[in-house]
Design an enzyme around this catalytic site. Structure first.
Site, PDB file in Angstrom:
ATOM      1  N   SER A 189       0.832  -1.191   0.000  1.00 44.17           N
ATOM      2  CA  SER A 189       0.000   0.000   0.000  1.00 44.17           C
ATOM      3  C   SER A 189       0.879   1.258   0.000  1.00 44.17           C
ATOM      4  CB  SER A 189      -0.957  -0.048   1.193  1.00 44.17           C
ATOM      5  OG  SER A 189      -2.034   0.838   1.022  1.00 44.17           O
ATOM      6  N   HIS A 249      -7.837  -5.975   1.107  1.00 41.49           N
ATOM      7  CA  HIS A 249      -6.622  -5.165   1.081  1.00 41.49           C
ATOM      8  C   HIS A 249      -5.504  -5.774   1.919  1.00 41.49           C
ATOM      9  CE1 HIS A 249      -4.455  -1.520   0.198  1.00 41.49           C
ATOM     10  NE2 HIS A 249      -4.274  -1.241   1.473  1.00 41.49           N
TER      11      HIS A 249
END
Length: 275
Positions: free
Chosen positions: A112, A247
């Site tokens: 990320s 995620h």
């Protein structure tokens, strides 16, 4: 993109990193938490997601017995809780490049926000004429050249900031949010990381001559098309690997993901290293 770990022992809001959980991990200076030494094995520098701390990645050493983990600990969290946070990408990159040892084979992994940091660190290493990583593995983040359309949130009050981050990416446990002091600490470094991200402006340069693998979760809001867009940032063909999960897919399927990560790191030939 930015989130804290569910496990409260991951270093969030603690004054010291729990070393035993990382398989005899050790803090080296302020910036790195290392797993056990692996003489002759490749090193892997891990860059945490926004709001993350290094200890979660240092613990990967237990499932990566042939790789020496070097998890990057940013100021203002974990073992560096008392230090001022950084709020600009250029100052963060300069600080990391200043402490990074590139004398032996190494790769980089960033998840990320950490994927963007790893990418910019690699670009700065090239500008400085340093040895580049054998492999760059980026995870759960769209290509840096992709325009951002989400409104900025780093200026929001603590409660609103945390709520919006949780809405976008999940991963915040009720136990963490029920502790006002801990919630304030989390908001502090989430705000810093989002300020870096939201004031970041990609600058065009030649593609990197570094092998690139892109990891992602099949149920993440960041889809395969956004991940494939990393292709423009390297000279060779990228490899895209999608795993079941959201995620934070690597928490849900840790053994599978780390087995794939180990394969990427071990199969990169040292001859590929170039400045």
């Amino acid at each position: 993109m930015a989130q804290t770990a569910n496990n409260p022992s991951d270093g969030h809001g603690q004054n010291a990193v729990p070393l035993t959980g990382a398989g005899h991990a050790r803090t080296t200076g302020r910036w790195l938490i290392r797993g056990p030494a692996r003489p002759g094995g490749p090193r892997l520098f891990c860059f945490p997601h926004g709001g993350g701390a290094a200890a979660e990645f240092a613990r990967w050493s237990r499932l990566l017995p042939h790789v020496e983990i070097n998890a990057v600990q940013l100021p203002g969290r974990g073992s560096r809780l008392a230090e001022p946070v950084l709020t600009r990408m250029d100052e963060l990159v300069a600080a990391v490049v200043g402490v990074l040892s590139t004398g032996t084979p190494y790769s980089m992994f960033g998840h990320s926000f950490g994927a963007l940091v790893a990418y910019e660190v690699t670009r700065e290493l090239r500008r400085a004429g340093r040895v580049l990583p054998d492999h760059l593995i980026v995870s759960g983040f769209p290509a840096p050249s992709t325009p951002r359309h989400e409104p900025p949130i780093h200026h929001l009050p603590d409660d609103e900031l945390i709520a919006e981050v949780a809405r976008r990416h999940g991963g915040l446990s009720g136990e963490i949010l029920a502790d006002p002091g801990r919630k304030a600490r989390i908001a502090r470094y989430l705000r810093a990381d989002y300020q870096i991200l939201e004031t970041y402006a990609w600058r065009a340069e030649d593609p990197l001559p570094v092998p690139l693998t892109v990891f992602g979760g099949s149920d993440d809001t960041i889809g395969a098309e956004a991940l494939r867009a990393w292709q423009r940032h390297v000279t060779g063909e990228i490899t895209l690997r999608c795993f079941p999960g959201d995620h934070f897919y690597f928490r849900q399927h840790k053994a599978t993901v780390l087995n794939a990560l180990a394969g990427v790191v071990r199969t990169t030939a040292p001859a590929d290293r170039a400045a």
